[in-house]
Motif scaffolding. Structure first.
Motif, PDB file in Angstrom:
ATOM      1  N   TRP A   1      51.265  22.701  63.219  1.00  0.00           N
ATOM      2  CA  TRP A   1      51.987  21.538  64.519  1.00  0.00           C
ATOM      3  C   TRP A   1      53.468  22.776  65.136  1.00  0.00           C
ATOM      4  CZ3 TRP A   1      51.775  16.938  61.883  1.00  0.00           C
ATOM      5  CH2 TRP A   1      50.128  15.774  61.851  1.00  0.00           C
TER       6      TRP A   1
ATOM      7  N   ALA B   1      58.555  20.084  68.319  1.00  0.00           N
ATOM      8  CA  ALA B   1      58.355  18.916  69.338  1.00  0.00           C
ATOM      9  C   ALA B   1      57.137  18.093  69.064  1.00  0.00           C
ATOM     10  CB  ALA B   1      57.838  19.312  70.678  1.00  0.00           C
ATOM     11  N   ALA B   2      55.715  18.303  68.822  1.00  0.00           N
ATOM     12  CA  ALA B   2      55.155  17.333  68.329  1.00  0.00           C
ATOM     13  C   ALA B   2      55.494  16.177  66.591  1.00  0.00           C
ATOM     14  CB  ALA B   2      53.955  18.496  67.831  1.00  0.00           C
TER      15      ALA B   2
ATOM     16  N   ALA C   1      58.362  15.441  65.409  1.00  0.00           N
ATOM     17  CA  ALA C   1      59.813  14.924  66.295  1.00  0.00           C
ATOM     18  C   ALA C   1      58.919  14.124  67.570  1.00  0.00           C
ATOM     19  CB  ALA C   1      60.073  15.779  67.186  1.00  0.00           C
ATOM     20  N   TRP C   2      58.007  14.227  67.489  1.00  0.00           N
ATOM     21  CA  TRP C   2      57.466  12.833  68.805  1.00  0.00           C
ATOM     22  C   TRP C   2      56.209  11.994  67.822  1.00  0.00           C
ATOM     23  CZ3 TRP C   2      57.580  10.907  72.836  1.00  0.00           C
ATOM     24  CH2 TRP C   2      58.160  11.703  74.451  1.00  0.00           C
TER      25      TRP C   2
ATOM     26  N   ASN D   1      58.508   9.617  67.292  1.00  0.00           N
ATOM     27  CA  ASN D   1      59.697   8.970  68.689  1.00  0.00           C
ATOM     28  C   ASN D   1      58.253   7.670  68.674  1.00  0.00           C
ATOM     29  OD1 ASN D   1      62.146  10.491  68.768  1.00  0.00           O
ATOM     30  ND2 ASN D   1      60.548  12.328  70.014  1.00  0.00           N
ATOM     31  N   ILE D   2      56.734   8.231  69.192  1.00  0.00           N
ATOM     32  CA  ILE D   2      56.803   7.271  70.029  1.00  0.00           C
ATOM     33  C   ILE D   2      56.520   6.124  68.791  1.00  0.00           C
ATOM     34  CG2 ILE D   2      53.454   6.834  69.153  1.00  0.00           C
ATOM     35  CD1 ILE D   2      54.297   8.501  71.834  1.00  0.00           C
TER      36      ILE D   2
ATOM     37  N   LEU E   1      50.071   9.621  65.845  1.00  0.00           N
ATOM     38  CA  LEU E   1      50.737   9.651  67.173  1.00  0.00           C
ATOM     39  C   LEU E   1      50.165   8.163  67.044  1.00  0.00           C
ATOM     40  CD1 LEU E   1      50.231  12.769  69.541  1.00  0.00           C
ATOM     41  CD2 LEU E   1      52.289  11.580  68.194  1.00  0.00           C
TER      42      LEU E   1
ATOM     43  N   SER F   1      51.230   5.994  64.511  1.00  0.00           N
ATOM     44  CA  SER F   1      52.577   5.844  64.631  1.00  0.00           C
ATOM     45  C   SER F   1      52.974   4.534  65.936  1.00  0.00           C
ATOM     46  CB  SER F   1      53.714   6.904  65.208  1.00  0.00           C
ATOM     47  OG  SER F   1      53.777   7.855  64.250  1.00  0.00           O
TER      48      SER F   1
END
Length: 310
Positions: free
Chosen positions: A49, A52-53, A55-56, A59-60, A114, A117
């Motif tokens: 990964w 950015a992956a 961290a997202w 974030n999601i 994701l 999350s």
């Protein structure tokens, strides 16, 4: 002449069990939120990964929680306290974590993480939307601030295991790759070690859901005080009061400013790793931030409860 109906107000010892299981559920939500941040370097090496992956993923959850929060009160009004917490909260929480265990394939795991999350963000909104209801229904006026503070504090404490323990379970690639120990072997080790964490969180979330399903009543047989049965503001009236009264706006901004450094723990490893700090070391920083926040929250809640009684 109508006879006045006397109401017996009583505090039940089981209120502490209700608060305890609710708080552990909230801590589980926080633990899932912080799963990947302290393991950023391991995730990048083991699953390929990007920064950015990684961290997202948290974030999601933050975005999902912000979008879901306005729906918490209507859900509570329509389905009641028990169903909102048990099914819309703990049930959705367990579902998201189970989905994350479907596969360790890097692409599939990223997608399911994701989704997990996003569902965990919904769960967080259900927790934030029902916490004060729990305090009001189960605790007398003099204990409500303390009860609320305990729950928030335990929820904060749920961020500690990912920061303090997870980096000791999962291999840090920066500290482990040698000529005798190749990168492919490290990748396999990381995947295996991460699976222990994912499955462990899934077991905990399902166990909490079953326990709450078996016993988590909406309210005690008798209210703890007169205010426990008082009418509450309409949702839209409450929103209007928040945005039209300066003291509410100031309190909201103060709370938001506190959450900024607390949420930084989700990316602290990515920020400090270029400076030569490994996952265990950045985990200590996150743990210190969380512990300080937890202690201050408990202390402040106790002080406010004492002051409110005078």
């Amino acid at each position: 002449m109508e006879k006045s109906v006397s109401v017996e107000y009583k505090s039940y010892g089981v209120r502490w069990y209700i608060l305890g299981i609710y708080s552990i559920f909230a801590a589980s939500e926080a633990c899932v939120f912080n799963t990947w941040g302290p393991l950023a370097q391991s995730a990048k090496t083991g699953f390929g990964w990007s920064d950015a992956a990684v961290a997202w993923i948290p974030n999601i959850q933050i975005i999902s929680g912000m979008v879901s929060l306005p729906m918490a009160y209507p859900v509570l009004q329509k389905f009641g306290f028990r169903s909102t917490v048990v099914f819309w909260g703990a049930g959705v929480h367990a579902l998201g974590i189970i989905l994350r265990c479907v596969s360790l394939d890097p692409t599939i795991l990223l997608v399911t993480s994701l989704i997990c999350s996003a569902l965990n963000g919904w769960t967080a909104a259900m927790i934030e939307g029902t916490l004060t209801t729990l305090s009001a229904r189960w605790f007398p006026a003099g204990e409500r601030t303390t009860a609320t503070g305990i729950s928030i504090g335990v929820q904060m404490a749920g961020l500690i295991p990912p920061s303090l323990i997870f980096p000791r379970i999962v291999t840090d690639p920066g500290m482990s790759i040698t000529e005798e120990n190749g990168s492919e072997e490290i990748k396999n080790n990381i995947k295996s070690e991460v699976s222990y964490i994912l499955y462990g969180e899934a077991v905990l979330s399902c166990l909490l859901f079953v326990i709450m399903l078996l016993y988590f009543p909406s309210h005690p047989p008798s209210p703890p005080s007169a205010s426990a049965k008082a009418d509450r503001y309409n949702f839209f009236q409450g929103i209007k009061q928040i945005f039209t009264q300066p003291k509410n706006i100031i309190a909201g901004l103060a709370f938001a400013s506190v959450t900024v450094p607390l949420m930084w723990i989700a990316v602290v490893n990515q920020n400090l790793n270029p400076l030569g700090m490994n996952q265990v070391e950045t985990g200590y920083i996150g743990t210190f931030i969380i512990t300080a926040s937890f202690l201050m929250n408990i202390i402040n809640s106790g002080i406010l409860s004492i002051v409110a009684c005078h």
